[in-house]
Enzyme design. Structure first.
Site, PDB file in Angstrom:
ATOM      1  NE  ARG A  22     -50.832 -12.615 -31.424  1.00  0.00           N
ATOM      2  CZ  ARG A  22     -51.839 -12.337 -32.223  1.00  0.00           C
ATOM      3  NH1 ARG A  22     -53.067 -12.522 -31.818  1.00  0.00           N
ATOM      4  NH2 ARG A  22     -51.622 -11.892 -33.426  1.00  0.00           N
ATOM      5  CB  THR A  23     -50.215 -15.229 -23.331  1.00  0.00           C
ATOM      6  OG1 THR A  23     -48.875 -14.898 -23.060  1.00  0.00           O
ATOM      7  CG2 THR A  23     -50.827 -15.899 -22.131  1.00  0.00           C
ATOM      8  CG  LEU A  24     -53.165 -19.194 -27.217  1.00  0.00           C
ATOM      9  CD1 LEU A  24     -53.168 -20.546 -27.904  1.00  0.00           C
ATOM     10  CD2 LEU A  24     -54.087 -18.250 -27.974  1.00  0.00           C
ATOM     11  CG  ASN A 126     -47.773 -11.978 -26.340  1.00  0.00           C
ATOM     12  OD1 ASN A 126     -46.570 -11.881 -26.554  1.00  0.00           O
ATOM     13  ND2 ASN A 126     -48.303 -13.027 -25.708  1.00  0.00           N
ATOM     14  N   PRO A 127     -50.893 -10.703 -23.703  1.00  0.00           N
ATOM     15  CG  PRO A 127     -52.847 -11.427 -22.637  1.00  0.00           C
ATOM     16  CD  PRO A 127     -52.164 -11.388 -23.976  1.00  0.00           C
TER      17      PRO A 127
END
Lengths: 245, 223
Positions: A22-24, A126-127
């Site tokens: 996931r995008t962090l 998960n943008p």
């Protein structure tokens, strides 16, 4: 008690291993995009920088792209996510063209599609780490909208992302009016970009201005703004100041 | 390496206030048109009001992306209802649908604070007020959003209905005439804009009555 433990399917976003998928936080980012409606269509400006944290890593990033016949997309935030969005839009436009029915997606439709994509990714935690500006004109109707990484969207006569919201919007609120000429629109955008150049540390002095009208989209060659650093306030900035400011 | 904490929030508060007042044969639904984030104004001309059915209008404030998604959901469900029943949904029916839709996301809520207004099956005004997870009740008037704490006490003072616990059950709708209710709404928003930084710019007022739906606007402070 093994039968009690639930097994995740391999591609799920739950569980500790999935965190790496996931995008962090963003890695390579673009800064502000500023856009406004003018007499014949939309004008949009963005610089060509791709920052890697505090390093100015890439200096030739085109952050504005034409979408189909009627729209122009500008993005700030994670560059790789912008490239992913361009891939989604490629498919969208392809399907639209393949119908071959004389109809084509206008800016309103593309903006709606992007809003749904951004919102759905936010729902899955998960943008796509971008703030997007979508402008265009179809059948004489001008359209300018924006959507953020969590799906907040709206349309207006002028929009900006990131620092542009703080520095450019106030200038646009004061000086924008209906039916700006092309020259006046460019002058106004350059005024905004100059302020951003002075005050946004991730801005670079290499920008492009894109124009979209009923005839189509054109994007300028990269160029620099004239800047002035001889303001007396900038000389000896710490003179008389107590402390580090 | 410690587990990474999220450095982004899936929610934001885009501000604004909504009000609805039910009358004997009309319903007034109003909301300001300012959309903000943090201390910034994003736009001064955003509508928080959505017509869900012929006699049913919803105003919502909170997180705009969730509000938009909720409006789309309800509009889609209404279309299906029309296909299946060959008629428009009544306001009380839409009220129940909204409640169920909100509760469906009880564990990842729509950050949306809603007031639903319209005419019931007898043509009488009705207002339903909600929290973010679908708890709702039929009332004579309601206010939600950032200015609700300033607006509700004023409405209580001007429109106080008899207690719903009394028997026989008394009507909650206001005896005020349509024009008086609209005037009250304008007053209430003008007051809220003075002290609530998220309320201002313009009010959008929607009136639902036997003749149909009409819209009017009023300018508010821009600061």
């Amino acid at each position: 008690m093994d039968f009690m433990a639930s097994k995740q399917p391999e591609n799920s976003l739950l569980g500790p291993e999935a965190d790496s998928q996931r995008t962090l936080y963003p890695y390579v980012t673009g800064t502000s995009v500023v856009a406004l409606k003018y007499k014949d269509g939309i004008l949009m400006a963005a610089d060509m920088g791709g920052s890697y944290g505090s390093t100015l890593r890439y200096k030739n990033v085109e952050r504005m792209k034409a979408i189909g016949k009627h729209s122009l997309l500008g993005a700030s935030g994670e560059i790789s996510d912008f490239q992913e969005i361009l891939r989604y839009l490629d498919d969208l436009i392809l399907y639209d063209n393949m119908w071959d029915d004389g109809n084509s997606l206008g800016p309103k439709e593309v903006h709606n599609y992007l809003t749904r994509v951004m919102y759905n990714r936010r729902n899955k935690f998960n943008p796509l780490w971008n703030s997007l500006v979508l402008g265009g004109i179809k059948n004489g109707q001008k359209y300018l909208g924006t959507v953020s990484m969590i799906g907040v969207n709206f349309e207006d006569d002028h929009v900006a992302t990131g620092f542009g919201n703080h520095l450019a919007r106030p200038i646009l609120r004061q000086e924008w009016h209906e039916n700006l000429s092309f020259e006046d629109g460019v002058k106004l955008l350059e005024k905004c970009m100059r302020v951003l150049l002075y005050r946004d540390r991730s801005a670079i002095n290499k920008l492009q201005i894109a124009k979209i009208t009923e005839e189509g989209m054109t994007i300028s060659q990269p160029y620099s703004l004239k800047t002035y650093w001889e303001f007396s306030a900038f000389e000896n900035p710490t003179q008389g100041a107590v402390g580090s400011w | 390496m410690a587990k990474q904490q999220a450095n982004w929030s899936p929610y934001d508060n885009n501000g604004g206030s909504c009000v609805a007042i039910a009358g004997a044969d009309y319903c007034v639904i109003a909301a300001d048109t300012r959309m903000s984030t943090g201390y910034n104004i994003l736009t001064r001309e955003y509508s928080k009001i959505c017509k869900l059915a012929d006699k049913c209008v919803m105003a919502s404030s909170g997180f705009q992306a969730d509000v938009k998604a909720l409006q789309k959901q309800l509009a889609a469900r209404h279309l299906i209802y029309q296909h299946q029943h060959n008629k428009q949904m009544s306001c009380p029916a839409m009220a129940q649908l909204l409640s169920n839709t909100l509760y469906y996301k009880r564990f990842f809520p729509y950050y949306s604070f809603n007031v639903l207004g319209g005419l019931d099956n007898e043509g009488k005004g009705c207002v339903f007020t909600y929290d973010a997870v679908g708890s709702y009740e039929k009332v004579g008037y309601s206010s939600q959003g950032s200015g609700s704490t300033l607006i509700t006490p004023f409405l209580d003072n001007q429109l106080k209905s008899p207690s719903p616990l009394l028997l026989p059950v008394q009507d909650a709708v206001t005896p005020l005439v349509e024009a008086e209710a609209i005037d009250l709404v304008k007053t209430v928003f003008a007051s809220a804009s003075e002290r609530d930084i998220y309320t201002g710019d313009k009010i959008e007022i929607v009136v639902v009555n036997a003749t149909g739906i009409r819209r009017e606007y009023m300018e508010l402070r821009k600061d």
